[in-house]
Structure formats: structure tokens, C-alpha cells
Design a protein around this motif. Sequence first.
Motif, PDB file in Angstrom:
ATOM      1  N   PHE A 167      20.432  -4.398 -27.528  1.00 25.32           N
ATOM      2  CA  PHE A 167      21.698  -4.999 -27.941  1.00 25.32           C
ATOM      3  C   PHE A 167      22.896  -4.169 -27.474  1.00 25.32           C
ATOM      4  CE2 PHE A 167      25.238  -5.099 -30.949  1.00 25.32           C
ATOM      5  CZ  PHE A 167      25.611  -6.426 -30.840  1.00 25.32           C
ATOM      6  N   PHE A 168      22.920  -2.877 -27.788  1.00 20.22           N
ATOM      7  CA  PHE A 168      24.085  -2.051 -27.461  1.00 20.22           C
ATOM      8  C   PHE A 168      24.208  -1.797 -25.955  1.00 20.22           C
ATOM      9  CE2 PHE A 168      24.078  -1.433 -31.986  1.00 20.22           C
ATOM     10  CZ  PHE A 168      25.434  -1.424 -32.282  1.00 20.22           C
ATOM     11  N   SER A 169      23.102  -1.829 -25.249  1.00 17.65           N
ATOM     12  CA  SER A 169      23.153  -1.724 -23.800  1.00 17.65           C
ATOM     13  C   SER A 169      23.791  -2.977 -23.198  1.00 17.65           C
ATOM     14  CB  SER A 169      21.737  -1.536 -23.255  1.00 17.65           C
ATOM     15  OG  SER A 169      21.753  -1.511 -21.853  1.00 17.65           O
ATOM     16  N   GLN A 170      23.355  -4.153 -23.650  1.00 14.93           N
ATOM     17  CA  GLN A 170      23.897  -5.411 -23.130  1.00 14.93           C
ATOM     18  C   GLN A 170      25.336  -5.649 -23.572  1.00 14.93           C
ATOM     19  OE1 GLN A 170      21.224  -8.557 -24.300  1.00 14.93           O
ATOM     20  NE2 GLN A 170      19.661  -7.940 -22.837  1.00 14.93           N
ATOM     21  N   ALA A 171      25.637  -5.391 -24.835  1.00 17.35           N
ATOM     22  CA  ALA A 171      26.970  -5.708 -25.366  1.00 17.35           C
ATOM     23  C   ALA A 171      28.036  -4.704 -24.943  1.00 17.35           C
ATOM     24  CB  ALA A 171      26.914  -5.801 -26.893  1.00 17.35           C
ATOM     25  N   PHE A 172      27.673  -3.412 -24.828  1.00 15.03           N
ATOM     26  CA  PHE A 172      28.681  -2.378 -24.613  1.00 15.03           C
ATOM     27  C   PHE A 172      28.396  -1.442 -23.437  1.00 15.03           C
ATOM     28  CE2 PHE A 172      28.887  -3.451 -29.157  1.00 15.03           C
ATOM     29  CZ  PHE A 172      30.205  -3.893 -29.213  1.00 15.03           C
ATOM     30  N   GLY A 173      27.243  -1.586 -22.791  1.00 20.64           N
ATOM     31  CA  GLY A 173      26.935  -0.747 -21.643  1.00 20.64           C
ATOM     32  C   GLY A 173      26.459   0.657 -21.984  1.00 20.64           C
ATOM     33  N   TRP A 174      26.061   0.887 -23.229  1.00 20.19           N
ATOM     34  CA  TRP A 174      25.572   2.206 -23.606  1.00 20.19           C
ATOM     35  C   TRP A 174      24.185   2.441 -23.026  1.00 20.19           C
ATOM     36  CZ3 TRP A 174      26.604   2.316 -29.638  1.00 20.19           C
ATOM     37  CH2 TRP A 174      27.970   2.128 -29.872  1.00 20.19           C
ATOM     38  N   ASP A 175      23.839   3.712 -22.832  1.00 18.70           N
ATOM     39  CA  ASP A 175      22.465   4.062 -22.499  1.00 18.70           C
ATOM     40  C   ASP A 175      21.965   5.078 -23.516  1.00 18.70           C
ATOM     41  OD1 ASP A 175      22.892   6.829 -21.274  1.00 18.70           O
ATOM     42  OD2 ASP A 175      24.113   5.607 -19.936  1.00 18.70           O
ATOM     43  N   PHE A 176      20.700   5.444 -23.425  1.00 15.20           N
ATOM     44  CA  PHE A 176      20.051   6.158 -24.523  1.00 15.20           C
ATOM     45  C   PHE A 176      19.145   7.275 -24.050  1.00 15.20           C
ATOM     46  CE2 PHE A 176      21.102   1.888 -25.608  1.00 15.20           C
ATOM     47  CZ  PHE A 176      21.751   2.033 -26.814  1.00 15.20           C
ATOM     48  N   THR A 177      18.988   8.264 -24.905  1.00 15.61           N
ATOM     49  CA  THR A 177      18.022   9.336 -24.717  1.00 15.61           C
ATOM     50  C   THR A 177      17.118   9.326 -25.937  1.00 15.61           C
ATOM     51  OG1 THR A 177      19.662  10.651 -23.523  1.00 15.61           O
ATOM     52  CG2 THR A 177      17.695  11.808 -24.342  1.00 15.61           C
ATOM     53  N   TYR A 179      14.198  10.551 -28.504  1.00 12.36           N
ATOM     54  CA  TYR A 179      13.592  11.752 -29.074  1.00 12.36           C
ATOM     55  C   TYR A 179      12.485  11.302 -30.004  1.00 12.36           C
ATOM     56  CZ  TYR A 179      17.479  14.261 -27.059  1.00 12.36           C
ATOM     57  OH  TYR A 179      18.380  14.787 -26.159  1.00 12.36           O
ATOM     58  N   GLY A 180      11.393  10.886 -29.428  1.00 14.46           N
ATOM     59  CA  GLY A 180      10.280  10.372 -30.207  1.00 14.46           C
ATOM     60  C   GLY A 180      10.430   8.883 -30.460  1.00 14.46           C
ATOM     61  N   PRO A 181       9.466   8.295 -31.178  1.00  8.59           N
ATOM     62  CA  PRO A 181       9.458   6.850 -31.395  1.00  8.59           C
ATOM     63  C   PRO A 181      10.422   6.357 -32.482  1.00  8.59           C
ATOM     64  CG  PRO A 181       7.560   7.836 -32.424  1.00  8.59           C
ATOM     65  CD  PRO A 181       8.250   8.940 -31.680  1.00  8.59           C
ATOM     66  N   GLU A 182      11.052   7.274 -33.217  1.00 10.10           N
ATOM     67  CA  GLU A 182      11.899   6.856 -34.339  1.00 10.10           C
ATOM     68  C   GLU A 182      13.352   7.300 -34.232  1.00 10.10           C
ATOM     69  OE1 GLU A 182      10.065   7.970 -38.032  1.00 10.10           O
ATOM     70  OE2 GLU A 182       8.245   6.834 -37.594  1.00 10.10           O
ATOM     71  N   TYR A 183      13.755   7.833 -33.072  1.00 12.23           N
ATOM     72  CA  TYR A 183      15.132   8.309 -32.925  1.00 12.23           C
ATOM     73  C   TYR A 183      15.574   8.188 -31.478  1.00 12.23           C
ATOM     74  CZ  TYR A 183      19.366  10.844 -33.989  1.00 12.23           C
ATOM     75  OH  TYR A 183      20.681  11.168 -34.205  1.00 12.23           O
ATOM     76  N   SER A 184      16.809   7.726 -31.279  1.00 19.27           N
ATOM     77  CA  SER A 184      17.381   7.623 -29.946  1.00 19.27           C
ATOM     78  C   SER A 184      18.877   7.922 -30.009  1.00 19.27           C
ATOM     79  CB  SER A 184      17.153   6.222 -29.367  1.00 19.27           C
ATOM     80  OG  SER A 184      17.561   6.180 -28.020  1.00 19.27           O
ATOM     81  N   CYS A 185      19.328   8.838 -29.144  1.00 24.59           N
ATOM     82  CA  CYS A 185      20.765   9.133 -29.052  1.00 24.59           C
ATOM     83  C   CYS A 185      21.436   8.104 -28.163  1.00 24.59           C
ATOM     84  CB  CYS A 185      20.981  10.508 -28.443  1.00 24.59           C
ATOM     85  SG  CYS A 185      20.491  11.856 -29.494  1.00 24.59           S
ATOM     86  N   PHE A 186      22.646   7.680 -28.556  1.00 25.34           N
ATOM     87  CA  PHE A 186      23.405   6.795 -27.673  1.00 25.34           C
ATOM     88  C   PHE A 186      24.363   7.630 -26.844  1.00 25.34           C
ATOM     89  CE2 PHE A 186      24.961   6.144 -32.088  1.00 25.34           C
ATOM     90  CZ  PHE A 186      26.221   6.720 -32.019  1.00 25.34           C
ATOM     91  N   ASN A 187      24.541   7.204 -25.599  1.00 26.38           N
ATOM     92  CA  ASN A 187      25.391   7.901 -24.637  1.00 26.38           C
ATOM     93  C   ASN A 187      26.526   6.989 -24.193  1.00 26.38           C
ATOM     94  OD1 ASN A 187      23.447  10.123 -24.491  1.00 26.38           O
ATOM     95  ND2 ASN A 187      22.171   8.679 -23.384  1.00 26.38           N
ATOM     96  N   HIS A 188      27.644   7.592 -23.828  1.00 25.38           N
ATOM     97  CA  HIS A 188      28.815   6.877 -23.305  1.00 25.38           C
ATOM     98  C   HIS A 188      29.400   5.921 -24.333  1.00 25.38           C
ATOM     99  CE1 HIS A 188      26.194   7.898 -19.822  1.00 25.38           C
ATOM    100  NE2 HIS A 188      27.300   8.568 -19.527  1.00 25.38           N
ATOM    101  N   ALA A 189      29.387   6.331 -25.597  1.00 28.90           N
ATOM    102  CA  ALA A 189      29.903   5.482 -26.671  1.00 28.90           C
ATOM    103  C   ALA A 189      31.228   5.999 -27.225  1.00 28.90           C
ATOM    104  CB  ALA A 189      28.869   5.395 -27.797  1.00 28.90           C
ATOM    105  N   GLY A 190      31.764   7.082 -26.682  1.00 32.17           N
ATOM    106  CA  GLY A 190      33.028   7.626 -27.158  1.00 32.17           C
ATOM    107  C   GLY A 190      32.864   8.735 -28.173  1.00 32.17           C
ATOM    108  N   VAL A 191      31.780   8.726 -28.914  1.00 32.86           N
ATOM    109  CA  VAL A 191      31.425   9.776 -29.859  1.00 32.86           C
ATOM    110  C   VAL A 191      29.909   9.949 -29.761  1.00 32.86           C
ATOM    111  CG1 VAL A 191      31.106   8.236 -31.852  1.00 32.86           C
ATOM    112  CG2 VAL A 191      31.729  10.612 -32.244  1.00 32.86           C
ATOM    113  N   ALA A 192      29.444  11.152 -30.001  1.00 38.64           N
ATOM    114  CA  ALA A 192      28.004  11.397 -29.938  1.00 38.64           C
ATOM    115  C   ALA A 192      27.322  10.845 -31.183  1.00 38.64           C
ATOM    116  CB  ALA A 192      27.739  12.898 -29.807  1.00 38.64           C
ATOM    117  N   GLY A 193      26.079  10.421 -31.025  1.00 35.67           N
ATOM    118  CA  GLY A 193      25.348   9.924 -32.180  1.00 35.67           C
ATOM    119  C   GLY A 193      23.991   9.396 -31.805  1.00 35.67           C
TER     120      GLY A 193
END
Length: 116
Positions: A23-33, A35-49
Amino acid sequence: MEQHNKINYLEIPVRDLTQTKTFFSQAFGWDFTDYGPEYSCFNHAGVAGGFYLSPHAFELKTGSVLIVIYSDELLDSIADIEGAGGTITKPIFSFPGGRRFHFKDPNGNEFAVWSE
């Protein structure tokens, strides 16, 4: 930039990590890193998270904080959000400083998008 005493990171609960990333990749162009099957950091979103697996969702009516995303074009953002599977929950309205709308992602989490 001085980081001491500044908001540095957001962690957002989601029910479905794969669907959220799509969803966030398609809607806003974010990409992700991942960290295991239950956590993913979003990148290029203006704030880290990151997104973490949880059965919970957040919305204003339950007292949640509102995460607000900036857009140059609100109508384009609405089309992108709906096209990615999000739902507009509050149509565009004016407020001092600009205009915004609210939406829910596929997890039921409520966000807003604003523009000047």
C-alpha cells in the motif's frame, strides 16, 4: 541538525506487513528495509520509522496521534490512496494554513494528507 530532544522515529502497528508495504509503496513511493518477519522500516517518508505486526489499529476517535503526510496535489494523492486500497474517511477540507483529507490504510489505521 541537532537531534537532542527531537522526535526521531515512529513505530506503527499493522495487521499485515506485506499488504502495508504494498500500500505505502504504491500510494506514496516508499520503500522498505525488513528486519525479520514482523518488522519493516520505511524509507523516504520524511521521518524515520517502521511498521510492526500487531492486532491493533489507530484512529482519532480513540485518542490516537494523527500522522500527517504532505502532498503537492491532494487530488492525485486521493487517487493514489484509493488505487492502492485505502479508504478516504474525511473529504478535503480547509484549515488555517492549507487543506487536508483523512484516510485509512488497509489495516484500518487513520492518517491525513495535507497541502498548502
